[in-house]
Design a protein around this motif. Structure first.
Motif, PDB file in Angstrom:
ATOM      1  N   LEU A 184       0.799  -1.229   0.000  1.00 33.27           N
ATOM      2  CA  LEU A 184       0.000   0.000   0.000  1.00 33.27           C
ATOM      3  C   LEU A 184       0.833   1.280   0.000  1.00 33.27           C
ATOM      4  CD1 LEU A 184      -2.801  -1.191   2.435  1.00 33.27           C
ATOM      5  CD2 LEU A 184      -2.883  -1.084  -0.070  1.00 33.27           C
ATOM      6  N   ASP A 185       1.993   1.247   0.606  1.00 37.85           N
ATOM      7  CA  ASP A 185       2.811   2.472   0.689  1.00 37.85           C
ATOM      8  C   ASP A 185       4.183   2.308   0.055  1.00 37.85           C
ATOM      9  OD1 ASP A 185       0.935   4.029   1.909  1.00 37.85           O
ATOM     10  OD2 ASP A 185       1.884   4.122   3.868  1.00 37.85           O
ATOM     11  N   GLY A 186       4.444   1.149  -0.533  1.00 37.54           N
ATOM     12  CA  GLY A 186       5.787   0.928  -1.054  1.00 37.54           C
ATOM     13  C   GLY A 186       6.771   0.817   0.094  1.00 37.54           C
ATOM     14  N   ASP A 187       8.065   0.822  -0.233  1.00 31.20           N
ATOM     15  CA  ASP A 187       9.015   0.654   0.859  1.00 31.20           C
ATOM     16  C   ASP A 187       9.875   1.884   1.097  1.00 31.20           C
ATOM     17  OD1 ASP A 187      10.326   0.342  -1.446  1.00 31.20           O
ATOM     18  OD2 ASP A 187      11.141  -1.649  -1.029  1.00 31.20           O
ATOM     19  N   SER A 188       9.390   3.038   0.646  1.00 33.43           N
ATOM     20  CA  SER A 188      10.176   4.250   0.873  1.00 33.43           C
ATOM     21  C   SER A 188      10.311   4.527   2.367  1.00 33.43           C
ATOM     22  CB  SER A 188       9.535   5.453   0.170  1.00 33.43           C
ATOM     23  OG  SER A 188       8.389   5.867   0.859  1.00 33.43           O
ATOM     24  N   ILE A 189       9.364   4.031   3.138  1.00 37.83           N
ATOM     25  CA  ILE A 189       9.472   4.236   4.579  1.00 37.83           C
ATOM     26  C   ILE A 189      10.653   3.463   5.164  1.00 37.83           C
ATOM     27  CG2 ILE A 189       7.963   2.354   5.347  1.00 37.83           C
ATOM     28  CD1 ILE A 189       6.787   4.553   7.317  1.00 37.83           C
ATOM     29  N   TYR A 190      11.050   2.393   4.471  1.00 39.24           N
ATOM     30  CA  TYR A 190      12.192   1.603   4.951  1.00 39.24           C
ATOM     31  C   TYR A 190      13.509   2.105   4.374  1.00 39.24           C
ATOM     32  CZ  TYR A 190       8.348  -1.667   5.685  1.00 39.24           C
ATOM     33  OH  TYR A 190       7.163  -2.231   6.040  1.00 39.24           O
ATOM     34  N   THR A 191      13.424   2.645   3.145  1.00 39.57           N
ATOM     35  CA  THR A 191      14.669   2.922   2.431  1.00 39.57           C
ATOM     36  C   THR A 191      14.884   4.397   2.107  1.00 39.57           C
ATOM     37  OG1 THR A 191      13.572   2.603   0.312  1.00 39.57           O
ATOM     38  CG2 THR A 191      14.564   0.661   1.323  1.00 39.57           C
ATOM     39  N   GLY A 192      13.803   5.207   2.218  1.00 40.73           N
ATOM     40  CA  GLY A 192      13.921   6.603   1.814  1.00 40.73           C
ATOM     41  C   GLY A 192      14.613   7.470   2.850  1.00 40.73           C
ATOM     42  N   CYS A 193      15.194   8.569   2.388  1.00 38.31           N
ATOM     43  CA  CYS A 193      15.862   9.511   3.287  1.00 38.31           C
ATOM     44  C   CYS A 193      14.817  10.291   4.081  1.00 38.31           C
ATOM     45  CB  CYS A 193      16.717  10.481   2.486  1.00 38.31           C
ATOM     46  SG  CYS A 193      17.331  11.868   3.476  1.00 38.31           S
ATOM     47  N   GLY A 194      15.045  10.400   5.371  1.00 35.94           N
ATOM     48  CA  GLY A 194      14.131  11.118   6.247  1.00 35.94           C
ATOM     49  C   GLY A 194      14.038  12.596   5.922  1.00 35.94           C
ATOM     50  N   LEU A 195      15.070  13.133   5.308  1.00 34.68           N
ATOM     51  CA  LEU A 195      15.048  14.544   4.910  1.00 34.68           C
ATOM     52  C   LEU A 195      14.691  14.710   3.439  1.00 34.68           C
ATOM     53  CD1 LEU A 195      18.091  16.144   6.792  1.00 34.68           C
ATOM     54  CD2 LEU A 195      15.688  16.044   7.452  1.00 34.68           C
ATOM     55  N   GLY A 196      14.319  13.606   2.798  1.00 35.16           N
ATOM     56  CA  GLY A 196      13.835  13.685   1.422  1.00 35.16           C
ATOM     57  C   GLY A 196      14.896  13.739   0.346  1.00 35.16           C
ATOM     58  N   LEU A 197      16.161  13.432   0.685  1.00 34.75           N
ATOM     59  CA  LEU A 197      17.173  13.371  -0.382  1.00 34.75           C
ATOM     60  C   LEU A 197      16.805  12.239  -1.335  1.00 34.75           C
ATOM     61  CD1 LEU A 197      20.617  14.002   1.367  1.00 34.75           C
ATOM     62  CD2 LEU A 197      18.806  15.596   0.750  1.00 34.75           C
ATOM     63  N   HIS A 198      17.233  12.396  -2.612  1.00 38.13           N
ATOM     64  CA  HIS A 198      16.753  11.459  -3.621  1.00 38.13           C
ATOM     65  C   HIS A 198      17.227  10.028  -3.383  1.00 38.13           C
ATOM     66  CE1 HIS A 198      14.804  14.643  -5.531  1.00 38.13           C
ATOM     67  NE2 HIS A 198      15.843  15.199  -6.115  1.00 38.13           N
ATOM     68  N   GLN A 199      18.445   9.892  -2.853  1.00 38.44           N
ATOM     69  CA  GLN A 199      18.838   8.541  -2.470  1.00 38.44           C
ATOM     70  C   GLN A 199      19.451   8.576  -1.083  1.00 38.44           C
ATOM     71  OE1 GLN A 199      22.236   9.472  -2.665  1.00 38.44           O
ATOM     72  NE2 GLN A 199      22.991   8.914  -4.709  1.00 38.44           N
ATOM     73  N   CYS A 200      19.149   7.571  -0.321  1.00 38.34           N
ATOM     74  CA  CYS A 200      19.681   7.477   1.041  1.00 38.34           C
ATOM     75  C   CYS A 200      20.779   6.421   1.046  1.00 38.34           C
ATOM     76  CB  CYS A 200      18.572   7.057   1.998  1.00 38.34           C
ATOM     77  SG  CYS A 200      19.167   6.493   3.616  1.00 38.34           S
ATOM     78  N   ASN A 201      21.987   6.857   1.357  1.00 37.23           N
ATOM     79  CA  ASN A 201      23.055   5.870   1.513  1.00 37.23           C
ATOM     80  C   ASN A 201      24.147   6.409   2.429  1.00 37.23           C
ATOM     81  OD1 ASN A 201      25.242   7.216  -0.054  1.00 37.23           O
ATOM     82  ND2 ASN A 201      23.754   7.000  -1.725  1.00 37.23           N
TER      83      ASN A 201
ATOM     84  N   GLU B 211      15.072   1.176  11.193  1.00 41.69           N
ATOM     85  CA  GLU B 211      15.314  -0.242  11.442  1.00 41.69           C
ATOM     86  C   GLU B 211      14.381  -0.770  12.519  1.00 41.69           C
ATOM     87  OE1 GLU B 211      17.192  -2.437   9.726  1.00 41.69           O
ATOM     88  OE2 GLU B 211      17.394  -0.737   8.345  1.00 41.69           O
ATOM     89  N   ASN B 212      14.135   0.045  13.536  1.00 43.14           N
ATOM     90  CA  ASN B 212      13.175  -0.353  14.565  1.00 43.14           C
ATOM     91  C   ASN B 212      11.815  -0.636  13.955  1.00 43.14           C
ATOM     92  OD1 ASN B 212      14.964   0.001  16.655  1.00 43.14           O
ATOM     93  ND2 ASN B 212      14.303   2.092  17.114  1.00 43.14           N
ATOM     94  N   LEU B 213      11.377   0.312  13.131  1.00 49.95           N
ATOM     95  CA  LEU B 213      10.063   0.184  12.515  1.00 49.95           C
ATOM     96  C   LEU B 213      10.022  -1.033  11.604  1.00 49.95           C
ATOM     97  CD1 LEU B 213       7.253   1.308  11.866  1.00 49.95           C
ATOM     98  CD2 LEU B 213       8.310   2.707  10.084  1.00 49.95           C
ATOM     99  N   LYS B 214      11.046  -1.139  10.776  1.00 55.33           N
ATOM    100  CA  LYS B 214      11.119  -2.263   9.849  1.00 55.33           C
ATOM    101  C   LYS B 214      11.079  -3.589  10.602  1.00 55.33           C
ATOM    102  CE  LYS B 214      13.903  -3.925   5.960  1.00 55.33           C
ATOM    103  NZ  LYS B 214      15.267  -3.982   5.376  1.00 55.33           N
ATOM    104  N   ASN B 215      11.868  -3.633  11.646  1.00 61.63           N
ATOM    105  CA  ASN B 215      11.946  -4.850  12.439  1.00 61.63           C
ATOM    106  C   ASN B 215      10.596  -5.192  13.077  1.00 61.63           C
ATOM    107  OD1 ASN B 215      13.676  -6.932  13.721  1.00 61.63           O
ATOM    108  ND2 ASN B 215      12.957  -5.916  15.587  1.00 61.63           N
ATOM    109  N   MET B 216       9.932  -4.187  13.595  1.00 61.83           N
ATOM    110  CA  MET B 216       8.615  -4.405  14.203  1.00 61.83           C
ATOM    111  C   MET B 216       7.634  -4.956  13.176  1.00 61.83           C
ATOM    112  SD  MET B 216       5.327  -3.145  14.555  1.00 61.83           S
ATOM    113  CE  MET B 216       4.992  -1.376  14.560  1.00 61.83           C
ATOM    114  N   LEU B 217       7.628  -4.355  11.990  1.00 55.49           N
ATOM    115  CA  LEU B 217       6.666  -4.771  10.967  1.00 55.49           C
ATOM    116  C   LEU B 217       7.019  -6.131  10.370  1.00 55.49           C
ATOM    117  CD1 LEU B 217       6.208  -1.332   9.160  1.00 55.49           C
ATOM    118  CD2 LEU B 217       4.567  -2.459  10.672  1.00 55.49           C
ATOM    119  N   GLU B 218       8.308  -6.458  10.378  1.00 55.44           N
ATOM    120  CA  GLU B 218       8.719  -7.725   9.778  1.00 55.44           C
ATOM    121  C   GLU B 218       8.624  -8.895  10.749  1.00 55.44           C
ATOM    122  OE1 GLU B 218      12.583  -7.107   8.063  1.00 55.44           O
ATOM    123  OE2 GLU B 218      11.736  -6.285   6.197  1.00 55.44           O
TER     124      GLU B 218
END
Ligand code: FES
Ligand code: FES
Lengths: 144, 144
Positions: free
Chosen positions: B84-101, B117-124
């Motif tokens: 429903l929301d894709g995985d940008s919540i897991y992989t996207g930059c919190g400040l909205g930069l185009h790529q997070c690394n 990671e906390n959120l991801k872990n909880m949901l997984e």
DNA sequence: ATAATAAAGGATAATTTTGTCCTCTATTAA
DNA sequence: TTAATAGAGGACAAAATTATCCTTTATTAT
């Protein structure tokens, strides 16, 4: 996680904060180019932040946006987020129930609360000074 | 944190899951009344979830939505969120930069990553069975 | 076969968020 | 005092999200 307004706002504030440690005011144009954000939209966001007192501005030539040096240690990231996104991220139900509380919790309440607290804690313990200090290391970016 | 679609979707799935442990199919009307969501909008969300295979549906009288019992232990909350929301919540930059690394991180990257990671872990780590088991305690709600 | 039930799907509308444009006001230097 | 600079603010526009309506398709019982 945050709205676009909040993302741009945080990036703008961090950029201004960094420049303000060197007593440099920055113009809207400089800001939006430095953080890669839409200029007119960023102007609106900065208006909110100046109204709420976390950012200062001065008009005319040699004007621009800045943050009082003495405020850098007291302004928390959570202050900026509250202005731009409100505090539903801290207090709202993760499943969108109208009120989040322990009396009538959603099935994920106690799991969400932990994550929310982590986020809240991170945003409340990090002041602009603290983040700006990190930014002296040149590995950190505010664009692309 | 999540879109409205995702909030409704998660609530709907948890409701369906609970009923499915008793082999009960539930109609759209029942679902939207039980989780207090807009009916037609909820229908669209359920269409996505049936297409992606996490939810089953059958048409006609005595039809409705359900989840295969044997799938309840394998479907994770993160599966629903991804649909429903894709995985940008897991992989996207919190400040909205185009790529997070880690190579060109934003100034909050290493702090955000922990929360993500906390959120991801909880949901997984939470499967539908696990959450539904909690829901036997009648303190938990899916509406209001 | 027919009527009733219920999901699927297309079209459209309302609302919110995101974004732009233009004028007004304040400040500075010359 | 004039010209140039820069933020403030109002009006408006585009895009995305949220939401509704209506028709079609499938299933079931009679
Ligand atoms: S009630 Fe849902 S997070 Fe608290
Ligand atoms: S680059 Fe911003 S969170 Fe990773």
């Amino acid at each position: 996680m945050f709205s676009k307004s909040c993302e741009y706002g945080l990036r703008a504030v961090l950029f201004i904060a960094k420049q303000s440690t060197a007593d440099t005011k920055v113009s809207l144009t400089t800001i939006s180019e430095s953080i890669d954000s839409p200029q007119a939209f960023t102007a609106k966001i900065l208006q909110q932040l100046t109204k709420s007192g976390f950012v200062q501005s001065s008009k005319g030539p040699y004007g621009g946006f800045f943050i009082e040096k003495e405020n850098l240690p007291t302004i928390k990231l959570s202050d900026i987020v509250s202005v731009l996104d409100g505090d539903s991220i801290y207090t709202g139900c993760g499943l969108g129930l109208h009120q989040c509380n322990e009396k009538e919790p959603c099935p994920l309440h106690f799991k969400f609360v932990k994550i929310r607290e982590n986020l809240k804690n991170m945003l409340e313990t990090n002041t602009l000074s603290m983040v700006v200090k990190d930014m002296n290391s040149d590995i950190f970016h505010l664009k692309i």
